[in-house]
Design a protein around this motif. Structure first.
Motif, PDB file in Angstrom:
ATOM      1  N   UNK A 233     -33.001 -23.921  13.808  1.00  0.00           N
ATOM      2  CA  UNK A 233     -31.979 -24.953  13.874  1.00  0.00           C
ATOM      3  C   UNK A 233     -30.767 -24.425  14.632  1.00  0.00           C
ATOM      4  N   UNK A 234     -30.223 -25.262  15.495  1.00  0.00           N
ATOM      5  CA  UNK A 234     -29.032 -24.927  16.260  1.00  0.00           C
ATOM      6  C   UNK A 234     -27.925 -25.927  15.917  1.00  0.00           C
ATOM      7  N   UNK A 235     -26.731 -25.407  15.684  1.00  0.00           N
ATOM      8  CA  UNK A 235     -25.564 -26.242  15.406  1.00  0.00           C
ATOM      9  C   UNK A 235     -25.846 -27.241  14.276  1.00  0.00           C
ATOM     10  N   UNK A 236     -26.110 -26.707  13.093  1.00  0.00           N
ATOM     11  CA  UNK A 236     -26.329 -27.500  11.870  1.00  0.00           C
ATOM     12  C   UNK A 236     -27.589 -28.380  11.941  1.00  0.00           C
ATOM     13  N   UNK A 237     -28.491 -28.087  12.871  1.00  0.00           N
ATOM     14  CA  UNK A 237     -29.696 -28.887  12.973  1.00  0.00           C
ATOM     15  C   UNK A 237     -29.584 -30.066  13.925  1.00  0.00           C
ATOM     16  N   UNK A 238     -28.473 -30.160  14.654  1.00  0.00           N
ATOM     17  CA  UNK A 238     -28.338 -31.214  15.665  1.00  0.00           C
ATOM     18  C   UNK A 238     -29.405 -31.030  16.735  1.00  0.00           C
ATOM     19  N   UNK A 239     -29.725 -29.773  17.022  1.00  0.00           N
ATOM     20  CA  UNK A 239     -30.786 -29.437  17.966  1.00  0.00           C
ATOM     21  C   UNK A 239     -31.715 -28.420  17.319  1.00  0.00           C
ATOM     22  N   UNK A 240     -32.968 -28.411  17.739  1.00  0.00           N
ATOM     23  CA  UNK A 240     -33.942 -27.423  17.265  1.00  0.00           C
ATOM     24  C   UNK A 240     -34.627 -26.775  18.452  1.00  0.00           C
ATOM     25  N   UNK A 241     -34.865 -25.480  18.339  1.00  0.00           N
ATOM     26  CA  UNK A 241     -35.652 -24.767  19.342  1.00  0.00           C
ATOM     27  C   UNK A 241     -37.004 -24.436  18.737  1.00  0.00           C
ATOM     28  N   UNK A 242     -38.059 -25.020  19.305  1.00  0.00           N
ATOM     29  CA  UNK A 242     -39.425 -24.807  18.842  1.00  0.00           C
ATOM     30  C   UNK A 242     -40.115 -23.790  19.762  1.00  0.00           C
ATOM     31  N   UNK A 243     -40.815 -22.851  19.158  1.00  0.00           N
ATOM     32  CA  UNK A 243     -41.504 -21.806  19.920  1.00  0.00           C
ATOM     33  C   UNK A 243     -42.935 -21.687  19.418  1.00  0.00           C
ATOM     34  N   UNK A 244     -43.864 -21.585  20.347  1.00  0.00           N
ATOM     35  CA  UNK A 244     -45.260 -21.366  19.995  1.00  0.00           C
ATOM     36  C   UNK A 244     -45.925 -20.485  21.038  1.00  0.00           C
ATOM     37  N   UNK A 245     -46.908 -19.725  20.623  1.00  0.00           N
ATOM     38  CA  UNK A 245     -47.615 -18.797  21.513  1.00  0.00           C
ATOM     39  C   UNK A 245     -49.091 -19.174  21.652  1.00  0.00           C
ATOM     40  N   UNK A 246     -49.647 -18.806  22.792  1.00  0.00           N
ATOM     41  CA  UNK A 246     -51.074 -18.973  23.019  1.00  0.00           C
ATOM     42  C   UNK A 246     -51.714 -17.597  22.958  1.00  0.00           C
ATOM     43  N   UNK A 247     -52.594 -17.414  22.002  1.00  0.00           N
ATOM     44  CA  UNK A 247     -53.250 -16.101  21.847  1.00  0.00           C
ATOM     45  C   UNK A 247     -54.253 -15.868  22.974  1.00  0.00           C
TER      46      UNK A 247
END
Length: 247
Positions: A233-247
């Motif tokens: 969560x960024x700035x109280x959850x106003x924005x979210x950064x989602x990250x995922x990897x490919x094995x």
């Protein structure tokens, strides 16, 4: 889903129809888009995008792809990394891409950034050719975001990473109340007025409230095949950064 969906199904259906041609809205507001981004976010969008650099894979000579690239804000951030050799940005809005090309030329980054017309749900790239794929505040406008996630997984190399930045809704009651007043009333009024568009910023805000966020979105990522899918969560959850990897 609890509080993660605030709109009723009829609104979802109406929005789905508009998303298929949302690029037309961006064509119409391209001339004021950057100015309004900075004004309506009070410049905090710059801080949000800087988080992408801090979460890049530990690789050299990386090929990056930015979907819904708009006016090239994300590519211009990514090339600040010495480990990024090339960034390709695609967007269906010709107006946004043309503004982006001017910014890239002004920054002297034409040798590292290439912008093209392209569809984030049907990515024009071969299998396993990208080290990094990014989307910044764009996937909620895709008519089929789950297909886009599958396409991203397809074009990523093993060990590659997707980073998606998208709006959410604050959990804190007080922050949420203040934010929703601004988000539903002040922001659309100013955005529509200055962009001279009848409802562009009303529509864009409705897409935020209609779109799944938090764990609901990371579940979509997992279904598409991504490992270690998580969000910050960024700035109280106003924005979210989602990250995922490919094995």
């Amino acid at each position: 889903m609890g509080l993660e969906y605030l709109k009723e199904e009829p609104m979802t259906t109406a929005l789905q129809g508009r998303k298929k041609e949302s690029w037309k809205i961006f064509d119409e507001i391209a001339g004021t888009y950057d100015l309004l981004n900075k004004l309506l976010s009070c410049g905090i969008d710059i801080y949000w995008r800087s988080k992408l650099l801090k979460n890049l894979p530990k690789r050299e000579n990386m090929q990056a792809l930015d979907l819904a690239t708009g006016t090239a804000d994300v590519p211009l951030v990514l090339v600040k990394s010495k480990n990024i050799s090339k960034v390709t940005g695609i967007d269906l809005s010709k107006g946004m891409v043309e503004f982006g090309k001017k910014k890239v030329k002004k920054a002297g980054k034409e040798n590292k950034i290439a912008l093209h017309i392209g569809d984030g749900c049907n990515i024009p790239a071969a299998d396993e050719t990208m080290d990094v794929v990014t989307i910044s505040f764009g996937i909620r406008n895709f008519p089929d975001p789950q297909k886009s996630l599958r396409e991203i997984f397809r074009v990523l190399k093993p060990g590659g990473r997707v980073m998606i930045m998208e709006f959410g809704l604050p959990k804190n009651f007080l922050v949420r109340a203040v934010y929703m007043f601004y988000f539903r009333h002040l922001l659309p009024f100013v955005g529509n007025l200055l962009s001279k568009h009848k409802d562009a910023y009303t529509y864009l805000n409705e897409t935020v409230e209609d779109f799944p966020y938090g764990e609901s979105f990371t579940n979509w990522m997992k279904e598409a095949g991504f490992s270690n899918a998580n969000f910050t969560e960024l700035t109280f959850g106003i924005s979210n950064l989602y990250i995922g990897d490919k094995k």
